[in-house]
Design an enzyme around this catalytic site. Structure first.
Site, PDB file in Angstrom:
ATOM      1  N   ASP A  31       0.865  -1.175   0.000  1.00 36.07           N
ATOM      2  CA  ASP A  31       0.000   0.000   0.000  1.00 36.07           C
ATOM      3  C   ASP A  31       0.903   1.226   0.000  1.00 36.07           C
ATOM      4  OD1 ASP A  31      -3.154   0.580   0.807  1.00 36.07           O
ATOM      5  OD2 ASP A  31      -1.806   2.220   1.372  1.00 36.07           O
ATOM      6  N   LYS A 167     -21.521  -8.447  -9.236  1.00 35.81           N
ATOM      7  CA  LYS A 167     -21.389  -7.485  -8.123  1.00 35.81           C
ATOM      8  C   LYS A 167     -22.128  -6.188  -8.440  1.00 35.81           C
ATOM      9  CE  LYS A 167     -20.184  -5.931  -4.150  1.00 35.81           C
ATOM     10  NZ  LYS A 167     -19.395  -4.777  -3.997  1.00 35.81           N
ATOM     11  N   GLU A 174     -28.870  -3.555  -3.800  1.00 41.25           N
ATOM     12  CA  GLU A 174     -28.566  -2.895  -2.513  1.00 41.25           C
ATOM     13  C   GLU A 174     -29.168  -1.478  -2.483  1.00 41.25           C
ATOM     14  OE1 GLU A 174     -24.344  -3.513  -1.280  1.00 41.25           O
ATOM     15  OE2 GLU A 174     -24.240  -1.331  -1.442  1.00 41.25           O
TER      16      GLU A 174
HETATM   17  O1  LIG Z   1     -19.698  -2.487  -2.837  1.00 41.56           O
HETATM   18  C1  LIG Z   1     -20.047  -1.958  -1.810  1.00 41.56           C
HETATM   19  C2  LIG Z   1     -21.092  -2.533  -0.954  1.00 41.56           C
HETATM   20  O2  LIG Z   1     -21.612  -3.707  -1.503  1.00 41.56           O
HETATM   21  C3  LIG Z   1     -19.415  -0.644  -1.487  1.00 41.56           C
HETATM   22  O3  LIG Z   1     -19.620  -0.255  -0.159  1.00 41.56           O
HETATM   23  C4  LIG Z   1     -19.844   0.411  -2.454  1.00 41.56           C
HETATM   24  O4  LIG Z   1     -19.074   1.565  -2.272  1.00 41.56           O
HETATM   25  C5  LIG Z   1     -21.306   0.742  -2.327  1.00 41.56           C
HETATM   26  O5  LIG Z   1     -21.764   1.408  -3.468  1.00 41.56           O
HETATM   27  P1  LIG Z   1     -22.102   2.976  -3.443  1.00 41.56           P
HETATM   28  O6  LIG Z   1     -20.830   3.651  -2.953  1.00 41.56           O
HETATM   29  O7  LIG Z   1     -22.433   3.332  -4.853  1.00 41.56           O
HETATM   30  O8  LIG Z   1     -23.239   3.158  -2.479  1.00 41.56           O
END
Ligand SMILES: O=C(CO)[C@H](O)[C@H](O)COP(=O)(O)O
Length: 295
Positions: A31, A167, A174
């Protein structure tokens, strides 16, 4: 026991290193932040790995991942394997895999879900790439995924790009789930029918149709701040919702929930909206309806 180079030791990569080491694997991390790095440069990290090498990239999607792939293509050699575990757009996987394929370096894309809780709970993994590369990396996937049946926390989604595609859709879902909980929360708060909104939401955690880990996290947030008034209602996005909608359009698949959830985030960033000023102006024009004047 396998040996793995891990590039990117931020919120995700740092915890992944811990989980991999706890499972007995050797991880050489790199890193830019020297305080967490095991090596002084990418080249130094690669020099500490025995061939055939396996390197996991866990850096922000887009430019940083592409740059890392380009650098690794110079440092690695035939027979090595690179896994991109970041939230890259699935179309980047073709480009990145081709850069590496030119040097006969293998490539897998891996969608990783689990956030900062993954170190403890394991990460849900969805992988794209060749079967033999997936099998080679399986000890790493097995250490990262949650305990229990492999097929419940891991999938080989298809060829290169399929892991990040899975994903992307996961993140689109989500967005929609979070937005639905959020709207229910606001409505209950606004209506003043329910005396203790956080208690009702907490009471949904067991037995109800809407129980979920995201609901558990909302309960956790409300335990810390029952009205959520320590926060501003401002929500960023990292791209996956937008890409999900691009795909919805490309495939003519209706996605009203995910699009509303994404646009709600855009609205959250506006203190004042030109569109809403235009609507107010038009109502005033055609119906003489009252408007609020800017201060
Ligand atoms: O992959 C994730 C959760 O599954 C990450 O937290 C991602 O950043 C979430 O997406 P966004 O920032 O667009 O809300």
């Amino acid at each position: 026991m396998v040996q793995l180079g891990l590039v990117g030791l931020g919120k995700m990569g740092f915890n992944m290193r811990e989980r991999l080491r706890a499972a007995g694997h050797e991880v050489v991390g790199y890193d830019r932040n020297e305080a967490v790095s095991d090596s002084s440069s990418l080249a130094d990290m690669v020099s500490k790995l025995a061939a055939p090498r396996m390197v996991w990239i866990m850096v922000p999607a887009g430019g940083p991942t592409r740059d890392t792939v380009a650098e690794l293509a110079e440092l690695l050699s035939e027979g090595d394997l690179v896994i991109d575990g970041g939230n890259s757009k699935f179309t980047d996987d073709k480009i990145n895999s081709e850069v590496l394929a030119a040097k006969k370096i293998g490539y897998l894309d891996c969608g990783v879900s689990g956030g900062v809780w993954g170190k403890e709970n394991g990460y849900g993994l969805m992988v794209g790439g060749a079967k033999e590369d997936v099998e080679r990396a399986m000890p790493v996937f097995d250490a990262l995924r949650p305990e229990g049946p492999r097929e419940e926390g891991f999938s080989h989604a298809g060829s290169i790009g399929a892991g990040h595609y899975a994903k992307m859709i996961h993140n689109g879902i989500e967005y929609g789930i979070m937005q639905a909980y959020a709207e229910g929360f606001e409505l209950m708060e606004a209506a003043h029918v329910i005396e203790n909104v956080p208690a009702v939401i907490k009471g949904w955690q067991r037995g109800t149709v809407v129980r979920s880990w995201l609901l558990d996290l909302l309960v956790r947030a409300l335990d810390e701040d029952p009205d959520l008034d320590d926060l501003e209602g401002y929500v960023e996005d990292s791209g996956e919702g937008r890409w999900t909608l691009e795909e919805a359009i490309n495939n003519a698949v209706p996605a009203p929930v995910i699009s509303a959830a994404l646009f709600a985030r855009f609205s959250s960033r506006q203190k004042d909206s030109a569109a809403m000023r235009a609507v107010a102006a038009l109502r005033n024009q055609f119906g003489g309806h009252a408007v609020k004047k800017a201060e």
